[in-house]
Design a protein around this motif. Sequence first.
Motif, PDB file in Angstrom:
ATOM      1  N   ALA A  11       0.531 -68.170 -43.333  1.00 20.54           N
ATOM      2  CA  ALA A  11       0.593 -67.829 -44.758  1.00 20.54           C
ATOM      3  C   ALA A  11       1.949 -68.166 -45.364  1.00 20.54           C
ATOM      4  CB  ALA A  11       0.274 -66.354 -44.957  1.00 20.54           C
ATOM      5  N   ILE A  12       3.045 -67.908 -44.634  1.00 22.02           N
ATOM      6  CA  ILE A  12       4.375 -68.141 -45.215  1.00 22.02           C
ATOM      7  C   ILE A  12       4.820 -69.596 -45.092  1.00 22.02           C
ATOM      8  CG2 ILE A  12       5.086 -65.765 -44.824  1.00 22.02           C
ATOM      9  CD1 ILE A  12       6.837 -66.802 -42.504  1.00 22.02           C
ATOM     10  N   SER A  13       4.106 -70.387 -44.294  1.00 23.66           N
ATOM     11  CA  SER A  13       4.509 -71.789 -44.118  1.00 23.66           C
ATOM     12  C   SER A  13       4.450 -72.564 -45.430  1.00 23.66           C
ATOM     13  CB  SER A  13       3.618 -72.474 -43.074  1.00 23.66           C
ATOM     14  OG  SER A  13       2.278 -72.584 -43.534  1.00 23.66           O
ATOM     15  N   ARG A  14       3.681 -72.064 -46.368  1.00 25.33           N
ATOM     16  CA  ARG A  14       3.541 -72.729 -47.670  1.00 25.33           C
ATOM     17  C   ARG A  14       4.441 -72.115 -48.741  1.00 25.33           C
ATOM     18  NH1 ARG A  14      -1.571 -71.885 -45.572  1.00 25.33           N
ATOM     19  NH2 ARG A  14      -1.894 -70.046 -46.893  1.00 25.33           N
ATOM     20  N   ARG A  15       5.271 -71.171 -48.339  1.00 24.73           N
ATOM     21  CA  ARG A  15       6.109 -70.468 -49.317  1.00 24.73           C
ATOM     22  C   ARG A  15       7.547 -70.981 -49.238  1.00 24.73           C
ATOM     23  NH1 ARG A  15       4.346 -66.227 -52.034  1.00 24.73           N
ATOM     24  NH2 ARG A  15       2.239 -65.469 -51.630  1.00 24.73           N
ATOM     25  N   PRO A  16       8.117 -71.436 -50.374  1.00 21.20           N
ATOM     26  CA  PRO A  16       9.416 -72.121 -50.352  1.00 21.20           C
ATOM     27  C   PRO A  16      10.608 -71.261 -49.968  1.00 21.20           C
ATOM     28  CG  PRO A  16       8.678 -71.763 -52.614  1.00 21.20           C
ATOM     29  CD  PRO A  16       7.520 -71.438 -51.733  1.00 21.20           C
ATOM     30  N   ALA A  17      10.581 -69.949 -50.249  1.00 21.91           N
ATOM     31  CA  ALA A  17      11.754 -69.114 -49.978  1.00 21.91           C
ATOM     32  C   ALA A  17      11.641 -68.339 -48.670  1.00 21.91           C
ATOM     33  CB  ALA A  17      11.986 -68.133 -51.137  1.00 21.91           C
ATOM     34  N   ALA A  18      10.533 -68.538 -47.948  1.00 21.99           N
ATOM     35  CA  ALA A  18      10.313 -67.769 -46.725  1.00 21.99           C
ATOM     36  C   ALA A  18      11.088 -68.358 -45.549  1.00 21.99           C
ATOM     37  CB  ALA A  18       8.826 -67.734 -46.389  1.00 21.99           C
TER      38      ALA A  18
END
Length: 217
Positions: A179-186
């Motif tokens: 899920a977080i692999s697509r989030r820029p600030a994660a």
Amino acid sequence: MTDSSDIDPTLIEAGRLLFAGSADFFSAAPSLGSLPPMKGVEIAFAGRSNVGKSSLVNALTGRTTLARTSHTPGRTQQLNFFDIGGRLTLVDMPGYGFAAVEKAKVAAWTELIHAYLRGRANLSRVFMLIDSRHGFKAIDTDILDGLDKAAVSYQIVLTKGDELKKSEIEARTHNIEAAISRRPAAYPEVLLTSSRDSRGIPELRASIARLIAEHGG
């Protein structure tokens, strides 16, 4: 998910030493106007009400009463600031979502959380605490969306890991990482912790020590 065998031993030791020193409460802010002056590296712990933020703060510092804990959701009603060895400011934030208080007060806390996360220039990373038994809820993803939009770095920390079986841990961490692999600030590393049996505590300390080193602390 990372365990201590994957981390440079010098970081593990640096994290241990960081939290073996002094840890002192120094300020409480119920509103933006009462925030203390910005200085040095600051990190914040955020999460849904009753996710275990205060318990994790106590486990990190090896203390039992540094941060106030309660079985009643919503007891942390302000931003609580702790000085860690003069090298780090740690902020225990109000839990968002359900709380056993008036809706108007919950709304005020939620706005305080969002405003703090958007406007604190020295905030180096938010550690987003997620109950490992339940994974992401809609309100969690709302907060993550705001952090991504504001370009505030955050790392996912799963709490209450002692309550899951090994197979459940693997499935949960895999889903979170995807899920977080697509989030820029994660930050890509997901940590599993338990305040009860101290699993993941050395790794979390090491992650914080690495952050301080990266900022020249």
